[in-house]
Design a protein around this motif. Structure first.
Motif, PDB file in Angstrom:
ATOM      1  N   MET A 135       0.851  -1.188   0.000  1.00 38.81           N
ATOM      2  CA  MET A 135       0.000   0.000   0.000  1.00 38.81           C
ATOM      3  C   MET A 135       0.893   1.247   0.000  1.00 38.81           C
ATOM      4  O   MET A 135       1.779   1.368   0.833  1.00 38.81           O
ATOM      5  N   LYS A 136       0.694   2.120  -0.982  1.00 39.55           N
ATOM      6  CA  LYS A 136       1.534   3.323  -1.060  1.00 39.55           C
ATOM      7  C   LYS A 136       0.643   4.568  -1.004  1.00 39.55           C
ATOM      8  O   LYS A 136      -0.383   4.616  -1.705  1.00 39.55           O
ATOM      9  N   ALA A 137       1.022   5.530  -0.183  1.00 37.57           N
ATOM     10  CA  ALA A 137       0.168   6.704   0.027  1.00 37.57           C
ATOM     11  C   ALA A 137       0.938   7.996  -0.190  1.00 37.57           C
ATOM     12  O   ALA A 137       2.170   8.034  -0.108  1.00 37.57           O
ATOM     13  N   ALA A 138       0.166   9.055  -0.471  1.00 32.07           N
ATOM     14  CA  ALA A 138       0.754  10.394  -0.562  1.00 32.07           C
ATOM     15  C   ALA A 138      -0.151  11.386   0.150  1.00 32.07           C
ATOM     16  O   ALA A 138      -1.375  11.265   0.105  1.00 32.07           O
ATOM     17  N   VAL A 139       0.487  12.344   0.807  1.00 30.40           N
ATOM     18  CA  VAL A 139      -0.216  13.511   1.337  1.00 30.40           C
ATOM     19  C   VAL A 139       0.283  14.687   0.503  1.00 30.40           C
ATOM     20  O   VAL A 139       1.475  15.017   0.548  1.00 30.40           O
ATOM     21  N   THR A 166       4.354   6.617   3.153  1.00 29.82           N
ATOM     22  CA  THR A 166       3.587   7.798   2.733  1.00 29.82           C
ATOM     23  C   THR A 166       4.519   8.938   2.349  1.00 29.82           C
ATOM     24  O   THR A 166       5.373   9.351   3.143  1.00 29.82           O
ATOM     25  N   ASP A 167       4.362   9.431   1.127  1.00 35.38           N
ATOM     26  CA  ASP A 167       5.133  10.595   0.686  1.00 35.38           C
ATOM     27  C   ASP A 167       4.395  11.863   1.100  1.00 35.38           C
ATOM     28  O   ASP A 167       3.185  11.979   0.881  1.00 35.38           O
ATOM     29  N   LEU A 168       5.118  12.811   1.676  1.00 33.79           N
ATOM     30  CA  LEU A 168       4.557  14.116   2.063  1.00 33.79           C
ATOM     31  C   LEU A 168       5.068  15.137   1.050  1.00 33.79           C
ATOM     32  O   LEU A 168       6.275  15.416   1.000  1.00 33.79           O
ATOM     33  N   ILE A 169       4.149  15.682   0.213  1.00 29.46           N
ATOM     34  CA  ILE A 169       4.604  16.447  -0.955  1.00 29.46           C
ATOM     35  C   ILE A 169       3.865  17.781  -1.069  1.00 29.46           C
ATOM     36  O   ILE A 169       2.637  17.810  -1.252  1.00 29.46           O
ATOM     37  N   PRO A 204       1.573  15.654 -11.549  1.00 29.99           N
ATOM     38  CA  PRO A 204       0.267  14.996 -11.645  1.00 29.99           C
ATOM     39  C   PRO A 204       0.311  13.672 -12.414  1.00 29.99           C
ATOM     40  O   PRO A 204      -0.565  12.824 -12.227  1.00 29.99           O
ATOM     41  N   ALA A 205       1.336  13.463 -13.235  1.00 27.51           N
ATOM     42  CA  ALA A 205       1.459  12.186 -13.957  1.00 27.51           C
ATOM     43  C   ALA A 205       1.664  11.027 -12.978  1.00 27.51           C
ATOM     44  O   ALA A 205       1.479   9.863 -13.339  1.00 27.51           O
ATOM     45  N   GLN A 206       2.052  11.353 -11.741  1.00 19.26           N
ATOM     46  CA  GLN A 206       2.313  10.301 -10.732  1.00 19.26           C
ATOM     47  C   GLN A 206       1.091   9.933  -9.905  1.00 19.26           C
ATOM     48  O   GLN A 206       1.182   9.071  -9.021  1.00 19.26           O
ATOM     49  N   LEU A 207      -0.056  10.548 -10.192  1.00 18.75           N
ATOM     50  CA  LEU A 207      -1.261  10.281  -9.393  1.00 18.75           C
ATOM     51  C   LEU A 207      -1.521   8.789  -9.226  1.00 18.75           C
ATOM     52  O   LEU A 207      -1.791   8.306  -8.130  1.00 18.75           O
ATOM     53  N   MET A 223      -4.870  28.927  -6.267  1.00 17.50           N
ATOM     54  CA  MET A 223      -4.488  28.766  -7.678  1.00 17.50           C
ATOM     55  C   MET A 223      -3.555  27.562  -7.892  1.00 17.50           C
ATOM     56  O   MET A 223      -3.677  26.832  -8.869  1.00 17.50           O
ATOM     57  N   GLU A 224      -2.641  27.350  -6.929  1.00 17.04           N
ATOM     58  CA  GLU A 224      -1.640  26.287  -7.100  1.00 17.04           C
ATOM     59  C   GLU A 224      -2.253  24.884  -7.000  1.00 17.04           C
ATOM     60  O   GLU A 224      -1.584  23.902  -7.308  1.00 17.04           O
ATOM     61  N   MET A 225      -3.534  24.789  -6.561  1.00 17.72           N
ATOM     62  CA  MET A 225      -4.187  23.475  -6.477  1.00 17.72           C
ATOM     63  C   MET A 225      -4.963  23.127  -7.750  1.00 17.72           C
ATOM     64  O   MET A 225      -5.434  21.993  -7.899  1.00 17.72           O
ATOM     65  N   GLU A 226      -5.077  24.074  -8.656  1.00 16.25           N
ATOM     66  CA  GLU A 226      -5.950  23.851  -9.819  1.00 16.25           C
ATOM     67  C   GLU A 226      -5.453  22.720 -10.714  1.00 16.25           C
ATOM     68  O   GLU A 226      -6.235  21.901 -11.207  1.00 16.25           O
ATOM     69  N   GLU A 227      -4.131  22.625 -10.916  1.00 21.22           N
ATOM     70  CA  GLU A 227      -3.592  21.583 -11.794  1.00 21.22           C
ATOM     71  C   GLU A 227      -3.870  20.193 -11.206  1.00 21.22           C
ATOM     72  O   GLU A 227      -4.243  19.258 -11.924  1.00 21.22           O
ATOM     73  N   LEU A 228      -3.719  20.067  -9.895  1.00 27.34           N
ATOM     74  CA  LEU A 228      -3.996  18.784  -9.248  1.00 27.34           C
ATOM     75  C   LEU A 228      -5.485  18.442  -9.364  1.00 27.34           C
ATOM     76  O   LEU A 228      -5.856  17.302  -9.677  1.00 27.34           O
ATOM     77  N   PHE A 229      -6.328  19.439  -9.137  1.00 32.48           N
ATOM     78  CA  PHE A 229      -7.779  19.247  -9.234  1.00 32.48           C
ATOM     79  C   PHE A 229      -8.152  18.729 -10.630  1.00 32.48           C
ATOM     80  O   PHE A 229      -8.894  17.747 -10.770  1.00 32.48           O
ATOM     81  N   GLU A 230      -7.586  19.371 -11.638  1.00 28.76           N
ATOM     82  CA  GLU A 230      -7.897  18.976 -13.026  1.00 28.76           C
ATOM     83  C   GLU A 230      -7.333  17.589 -13.348  1.00 28.76           C
ATOM     84  O   GLU A 230      -7.952  16.824 -14.093  1.00 28.76           O
ATOM     85  N   ALA A 231      -6.199  17.249 -12.776  1.00 30.08           N
ATOM     86  CA  ALA A 231      -5.627  15.916 -13.020  1.00 30.08           C
ATOM     87  C   ALA A 231      -6.560  14.840 -12.465  1.00 30.08           C
ATOM     88  O   ALA A 231      -6.787  13.810 -13.113  1.00 30.08           O
ATOM     89  N   PHE A 232      -7.123  15.065 -11.286  1.00 30.27           N
ATOM     90  CA  PHE A 232      -8.092  14.102 -10.736  1.00 30.27           C
ATOM     91  C   PHE A 232      -9.322  14.002 -11.645  1.00 30.27           C
ATOM     92  O   PHE A 232      -9.903  12.928 -11.797  1.00 30.27           O
ATOM     93  N   GLU A 233      -9.708  15.116 -12.242  1.00 28.86           N
ATOM     94  CA  GLU A 233     -10.878  15.092 -13.141  1.00 28.86           C
ATOM     95  C   GLU A 233     -10.579  14.335 -14.430  1.00 28.86           C
ATOM     96  O   GLU A 233     -11.463  13.663 -14.982  1.00 28.86           O
ATOM     97  N   ASP A 234      -9.323  14.455 -14.907  1.00 26.99           N
ATOM     98  CA  ASP A 234      -8.986  13.931 -16.237  1.00 26.99           C
ATOM     99  C   ASP A 234      -8.492  12.482 -16.225  1.00 26.99           C
ATOM    100  O   ASP A 234      -8.670  11.757 -17.198  1.00 26.99           O
ATOM    101  N   GLU A 235      -7.830  12.070 -15.142  1.00 28.82           N
ATOM    102  CA  GLU A 235      -7.247  10.725 -15.094  1.00 28.82           C
ATOM    103  C   GLU A 235      -8.288   9.712 -14.601  1.00 28.82           C
ATOM    104  O   GLU A 235      -9.283  10.092 -13.980  1.00 28.82           O
TER     105      GLU A 235
END
Ligand SMILES: Cc1cc2nc3c(=O)[nH]c(=O)nc-3n(C[C@H](O)[C@H](O)[C@H](O)COP(=O)(O)O)c2cc1C
Length: 147
Positions: A1-5, A32-35, A42-45, A65-77
């Protein structure tokens, strides 16, 4: 099990909460990676079984603003298999308390295996330690049940 925060923080409140959650995950023996989000690709999601997203709220409950790319990656992947949680700090002085947590919650509920959310008023206090424990319990038990 691998996790990220994966988190963002300007004045340190959400960073403190992210560190508390990271510590509780590691105590459970989950690697757990803390990032900080600015260091996350986002390619590592899809490398992760569990992702906890941490955000403050801004501008009437908006996403930073800095969270928008991550938000969109969750929507797209295709992230249906990832167990997710979202946490954040906010100020209840504002009408939309932790509104960015709500935005992530609604999207992650549709896109992923959302297990838990947590909202904390400004700086995390001792009383929030047990909430972090419960947050991590919900994340890890959801993976144990579904895998
Ligand atoms: C200009 C401004 C707007 C804010 N808007 C909101 C908001 O709409 N909702 C909320 O819950 N908190 C709001 N906050 C409070 C921050 O989200 C809160 O201070 C948070 O803990 C900051 O997190 P950080 O220490 O990780 O940067 C706002 C703060 C500022 C300075």
């Amino acid at each position: 099990m691998k996790a990220a925060v994966i988190y963002t923080s300007v004045t340190g409140n959400t960073a403190t909460l992210a560190e508390m959650i990271h510590e509780h995950m590691e105590k459970r023996g989950v690697v757990t990676d803390l990032i900080p989000v600015d260091d996350f690709n986002p390619a590592q999601l899809t490398d992760y079984d569990i992702i906890a997203v941490g955000t403050y709220s801004w501008d009437n409950g908006e996403l930073p603003m800095e969270m928008e790319e991550l938000f969109e990656a969750f929507e797209d992947e295709d992230v249906q298999q990832i167990t997710t949680g979202v946490f954040g700090t906010g100020d209840s002085f504002f009408a939309s308390f932790c509104g960015a947590v709500d935005l992530f919650r609604d999207m992650l509920y549709a896109q992923s295996n959302l297990a838990v959310t947590l909202k904390v008023e400004l700086t995390p206090q001792k009383g929030d330690i047990s909430k972090c424990d419960t947050f991590c319990d919900r994340l890890t038990s959801r993976v144990a049940v579904t895998s």
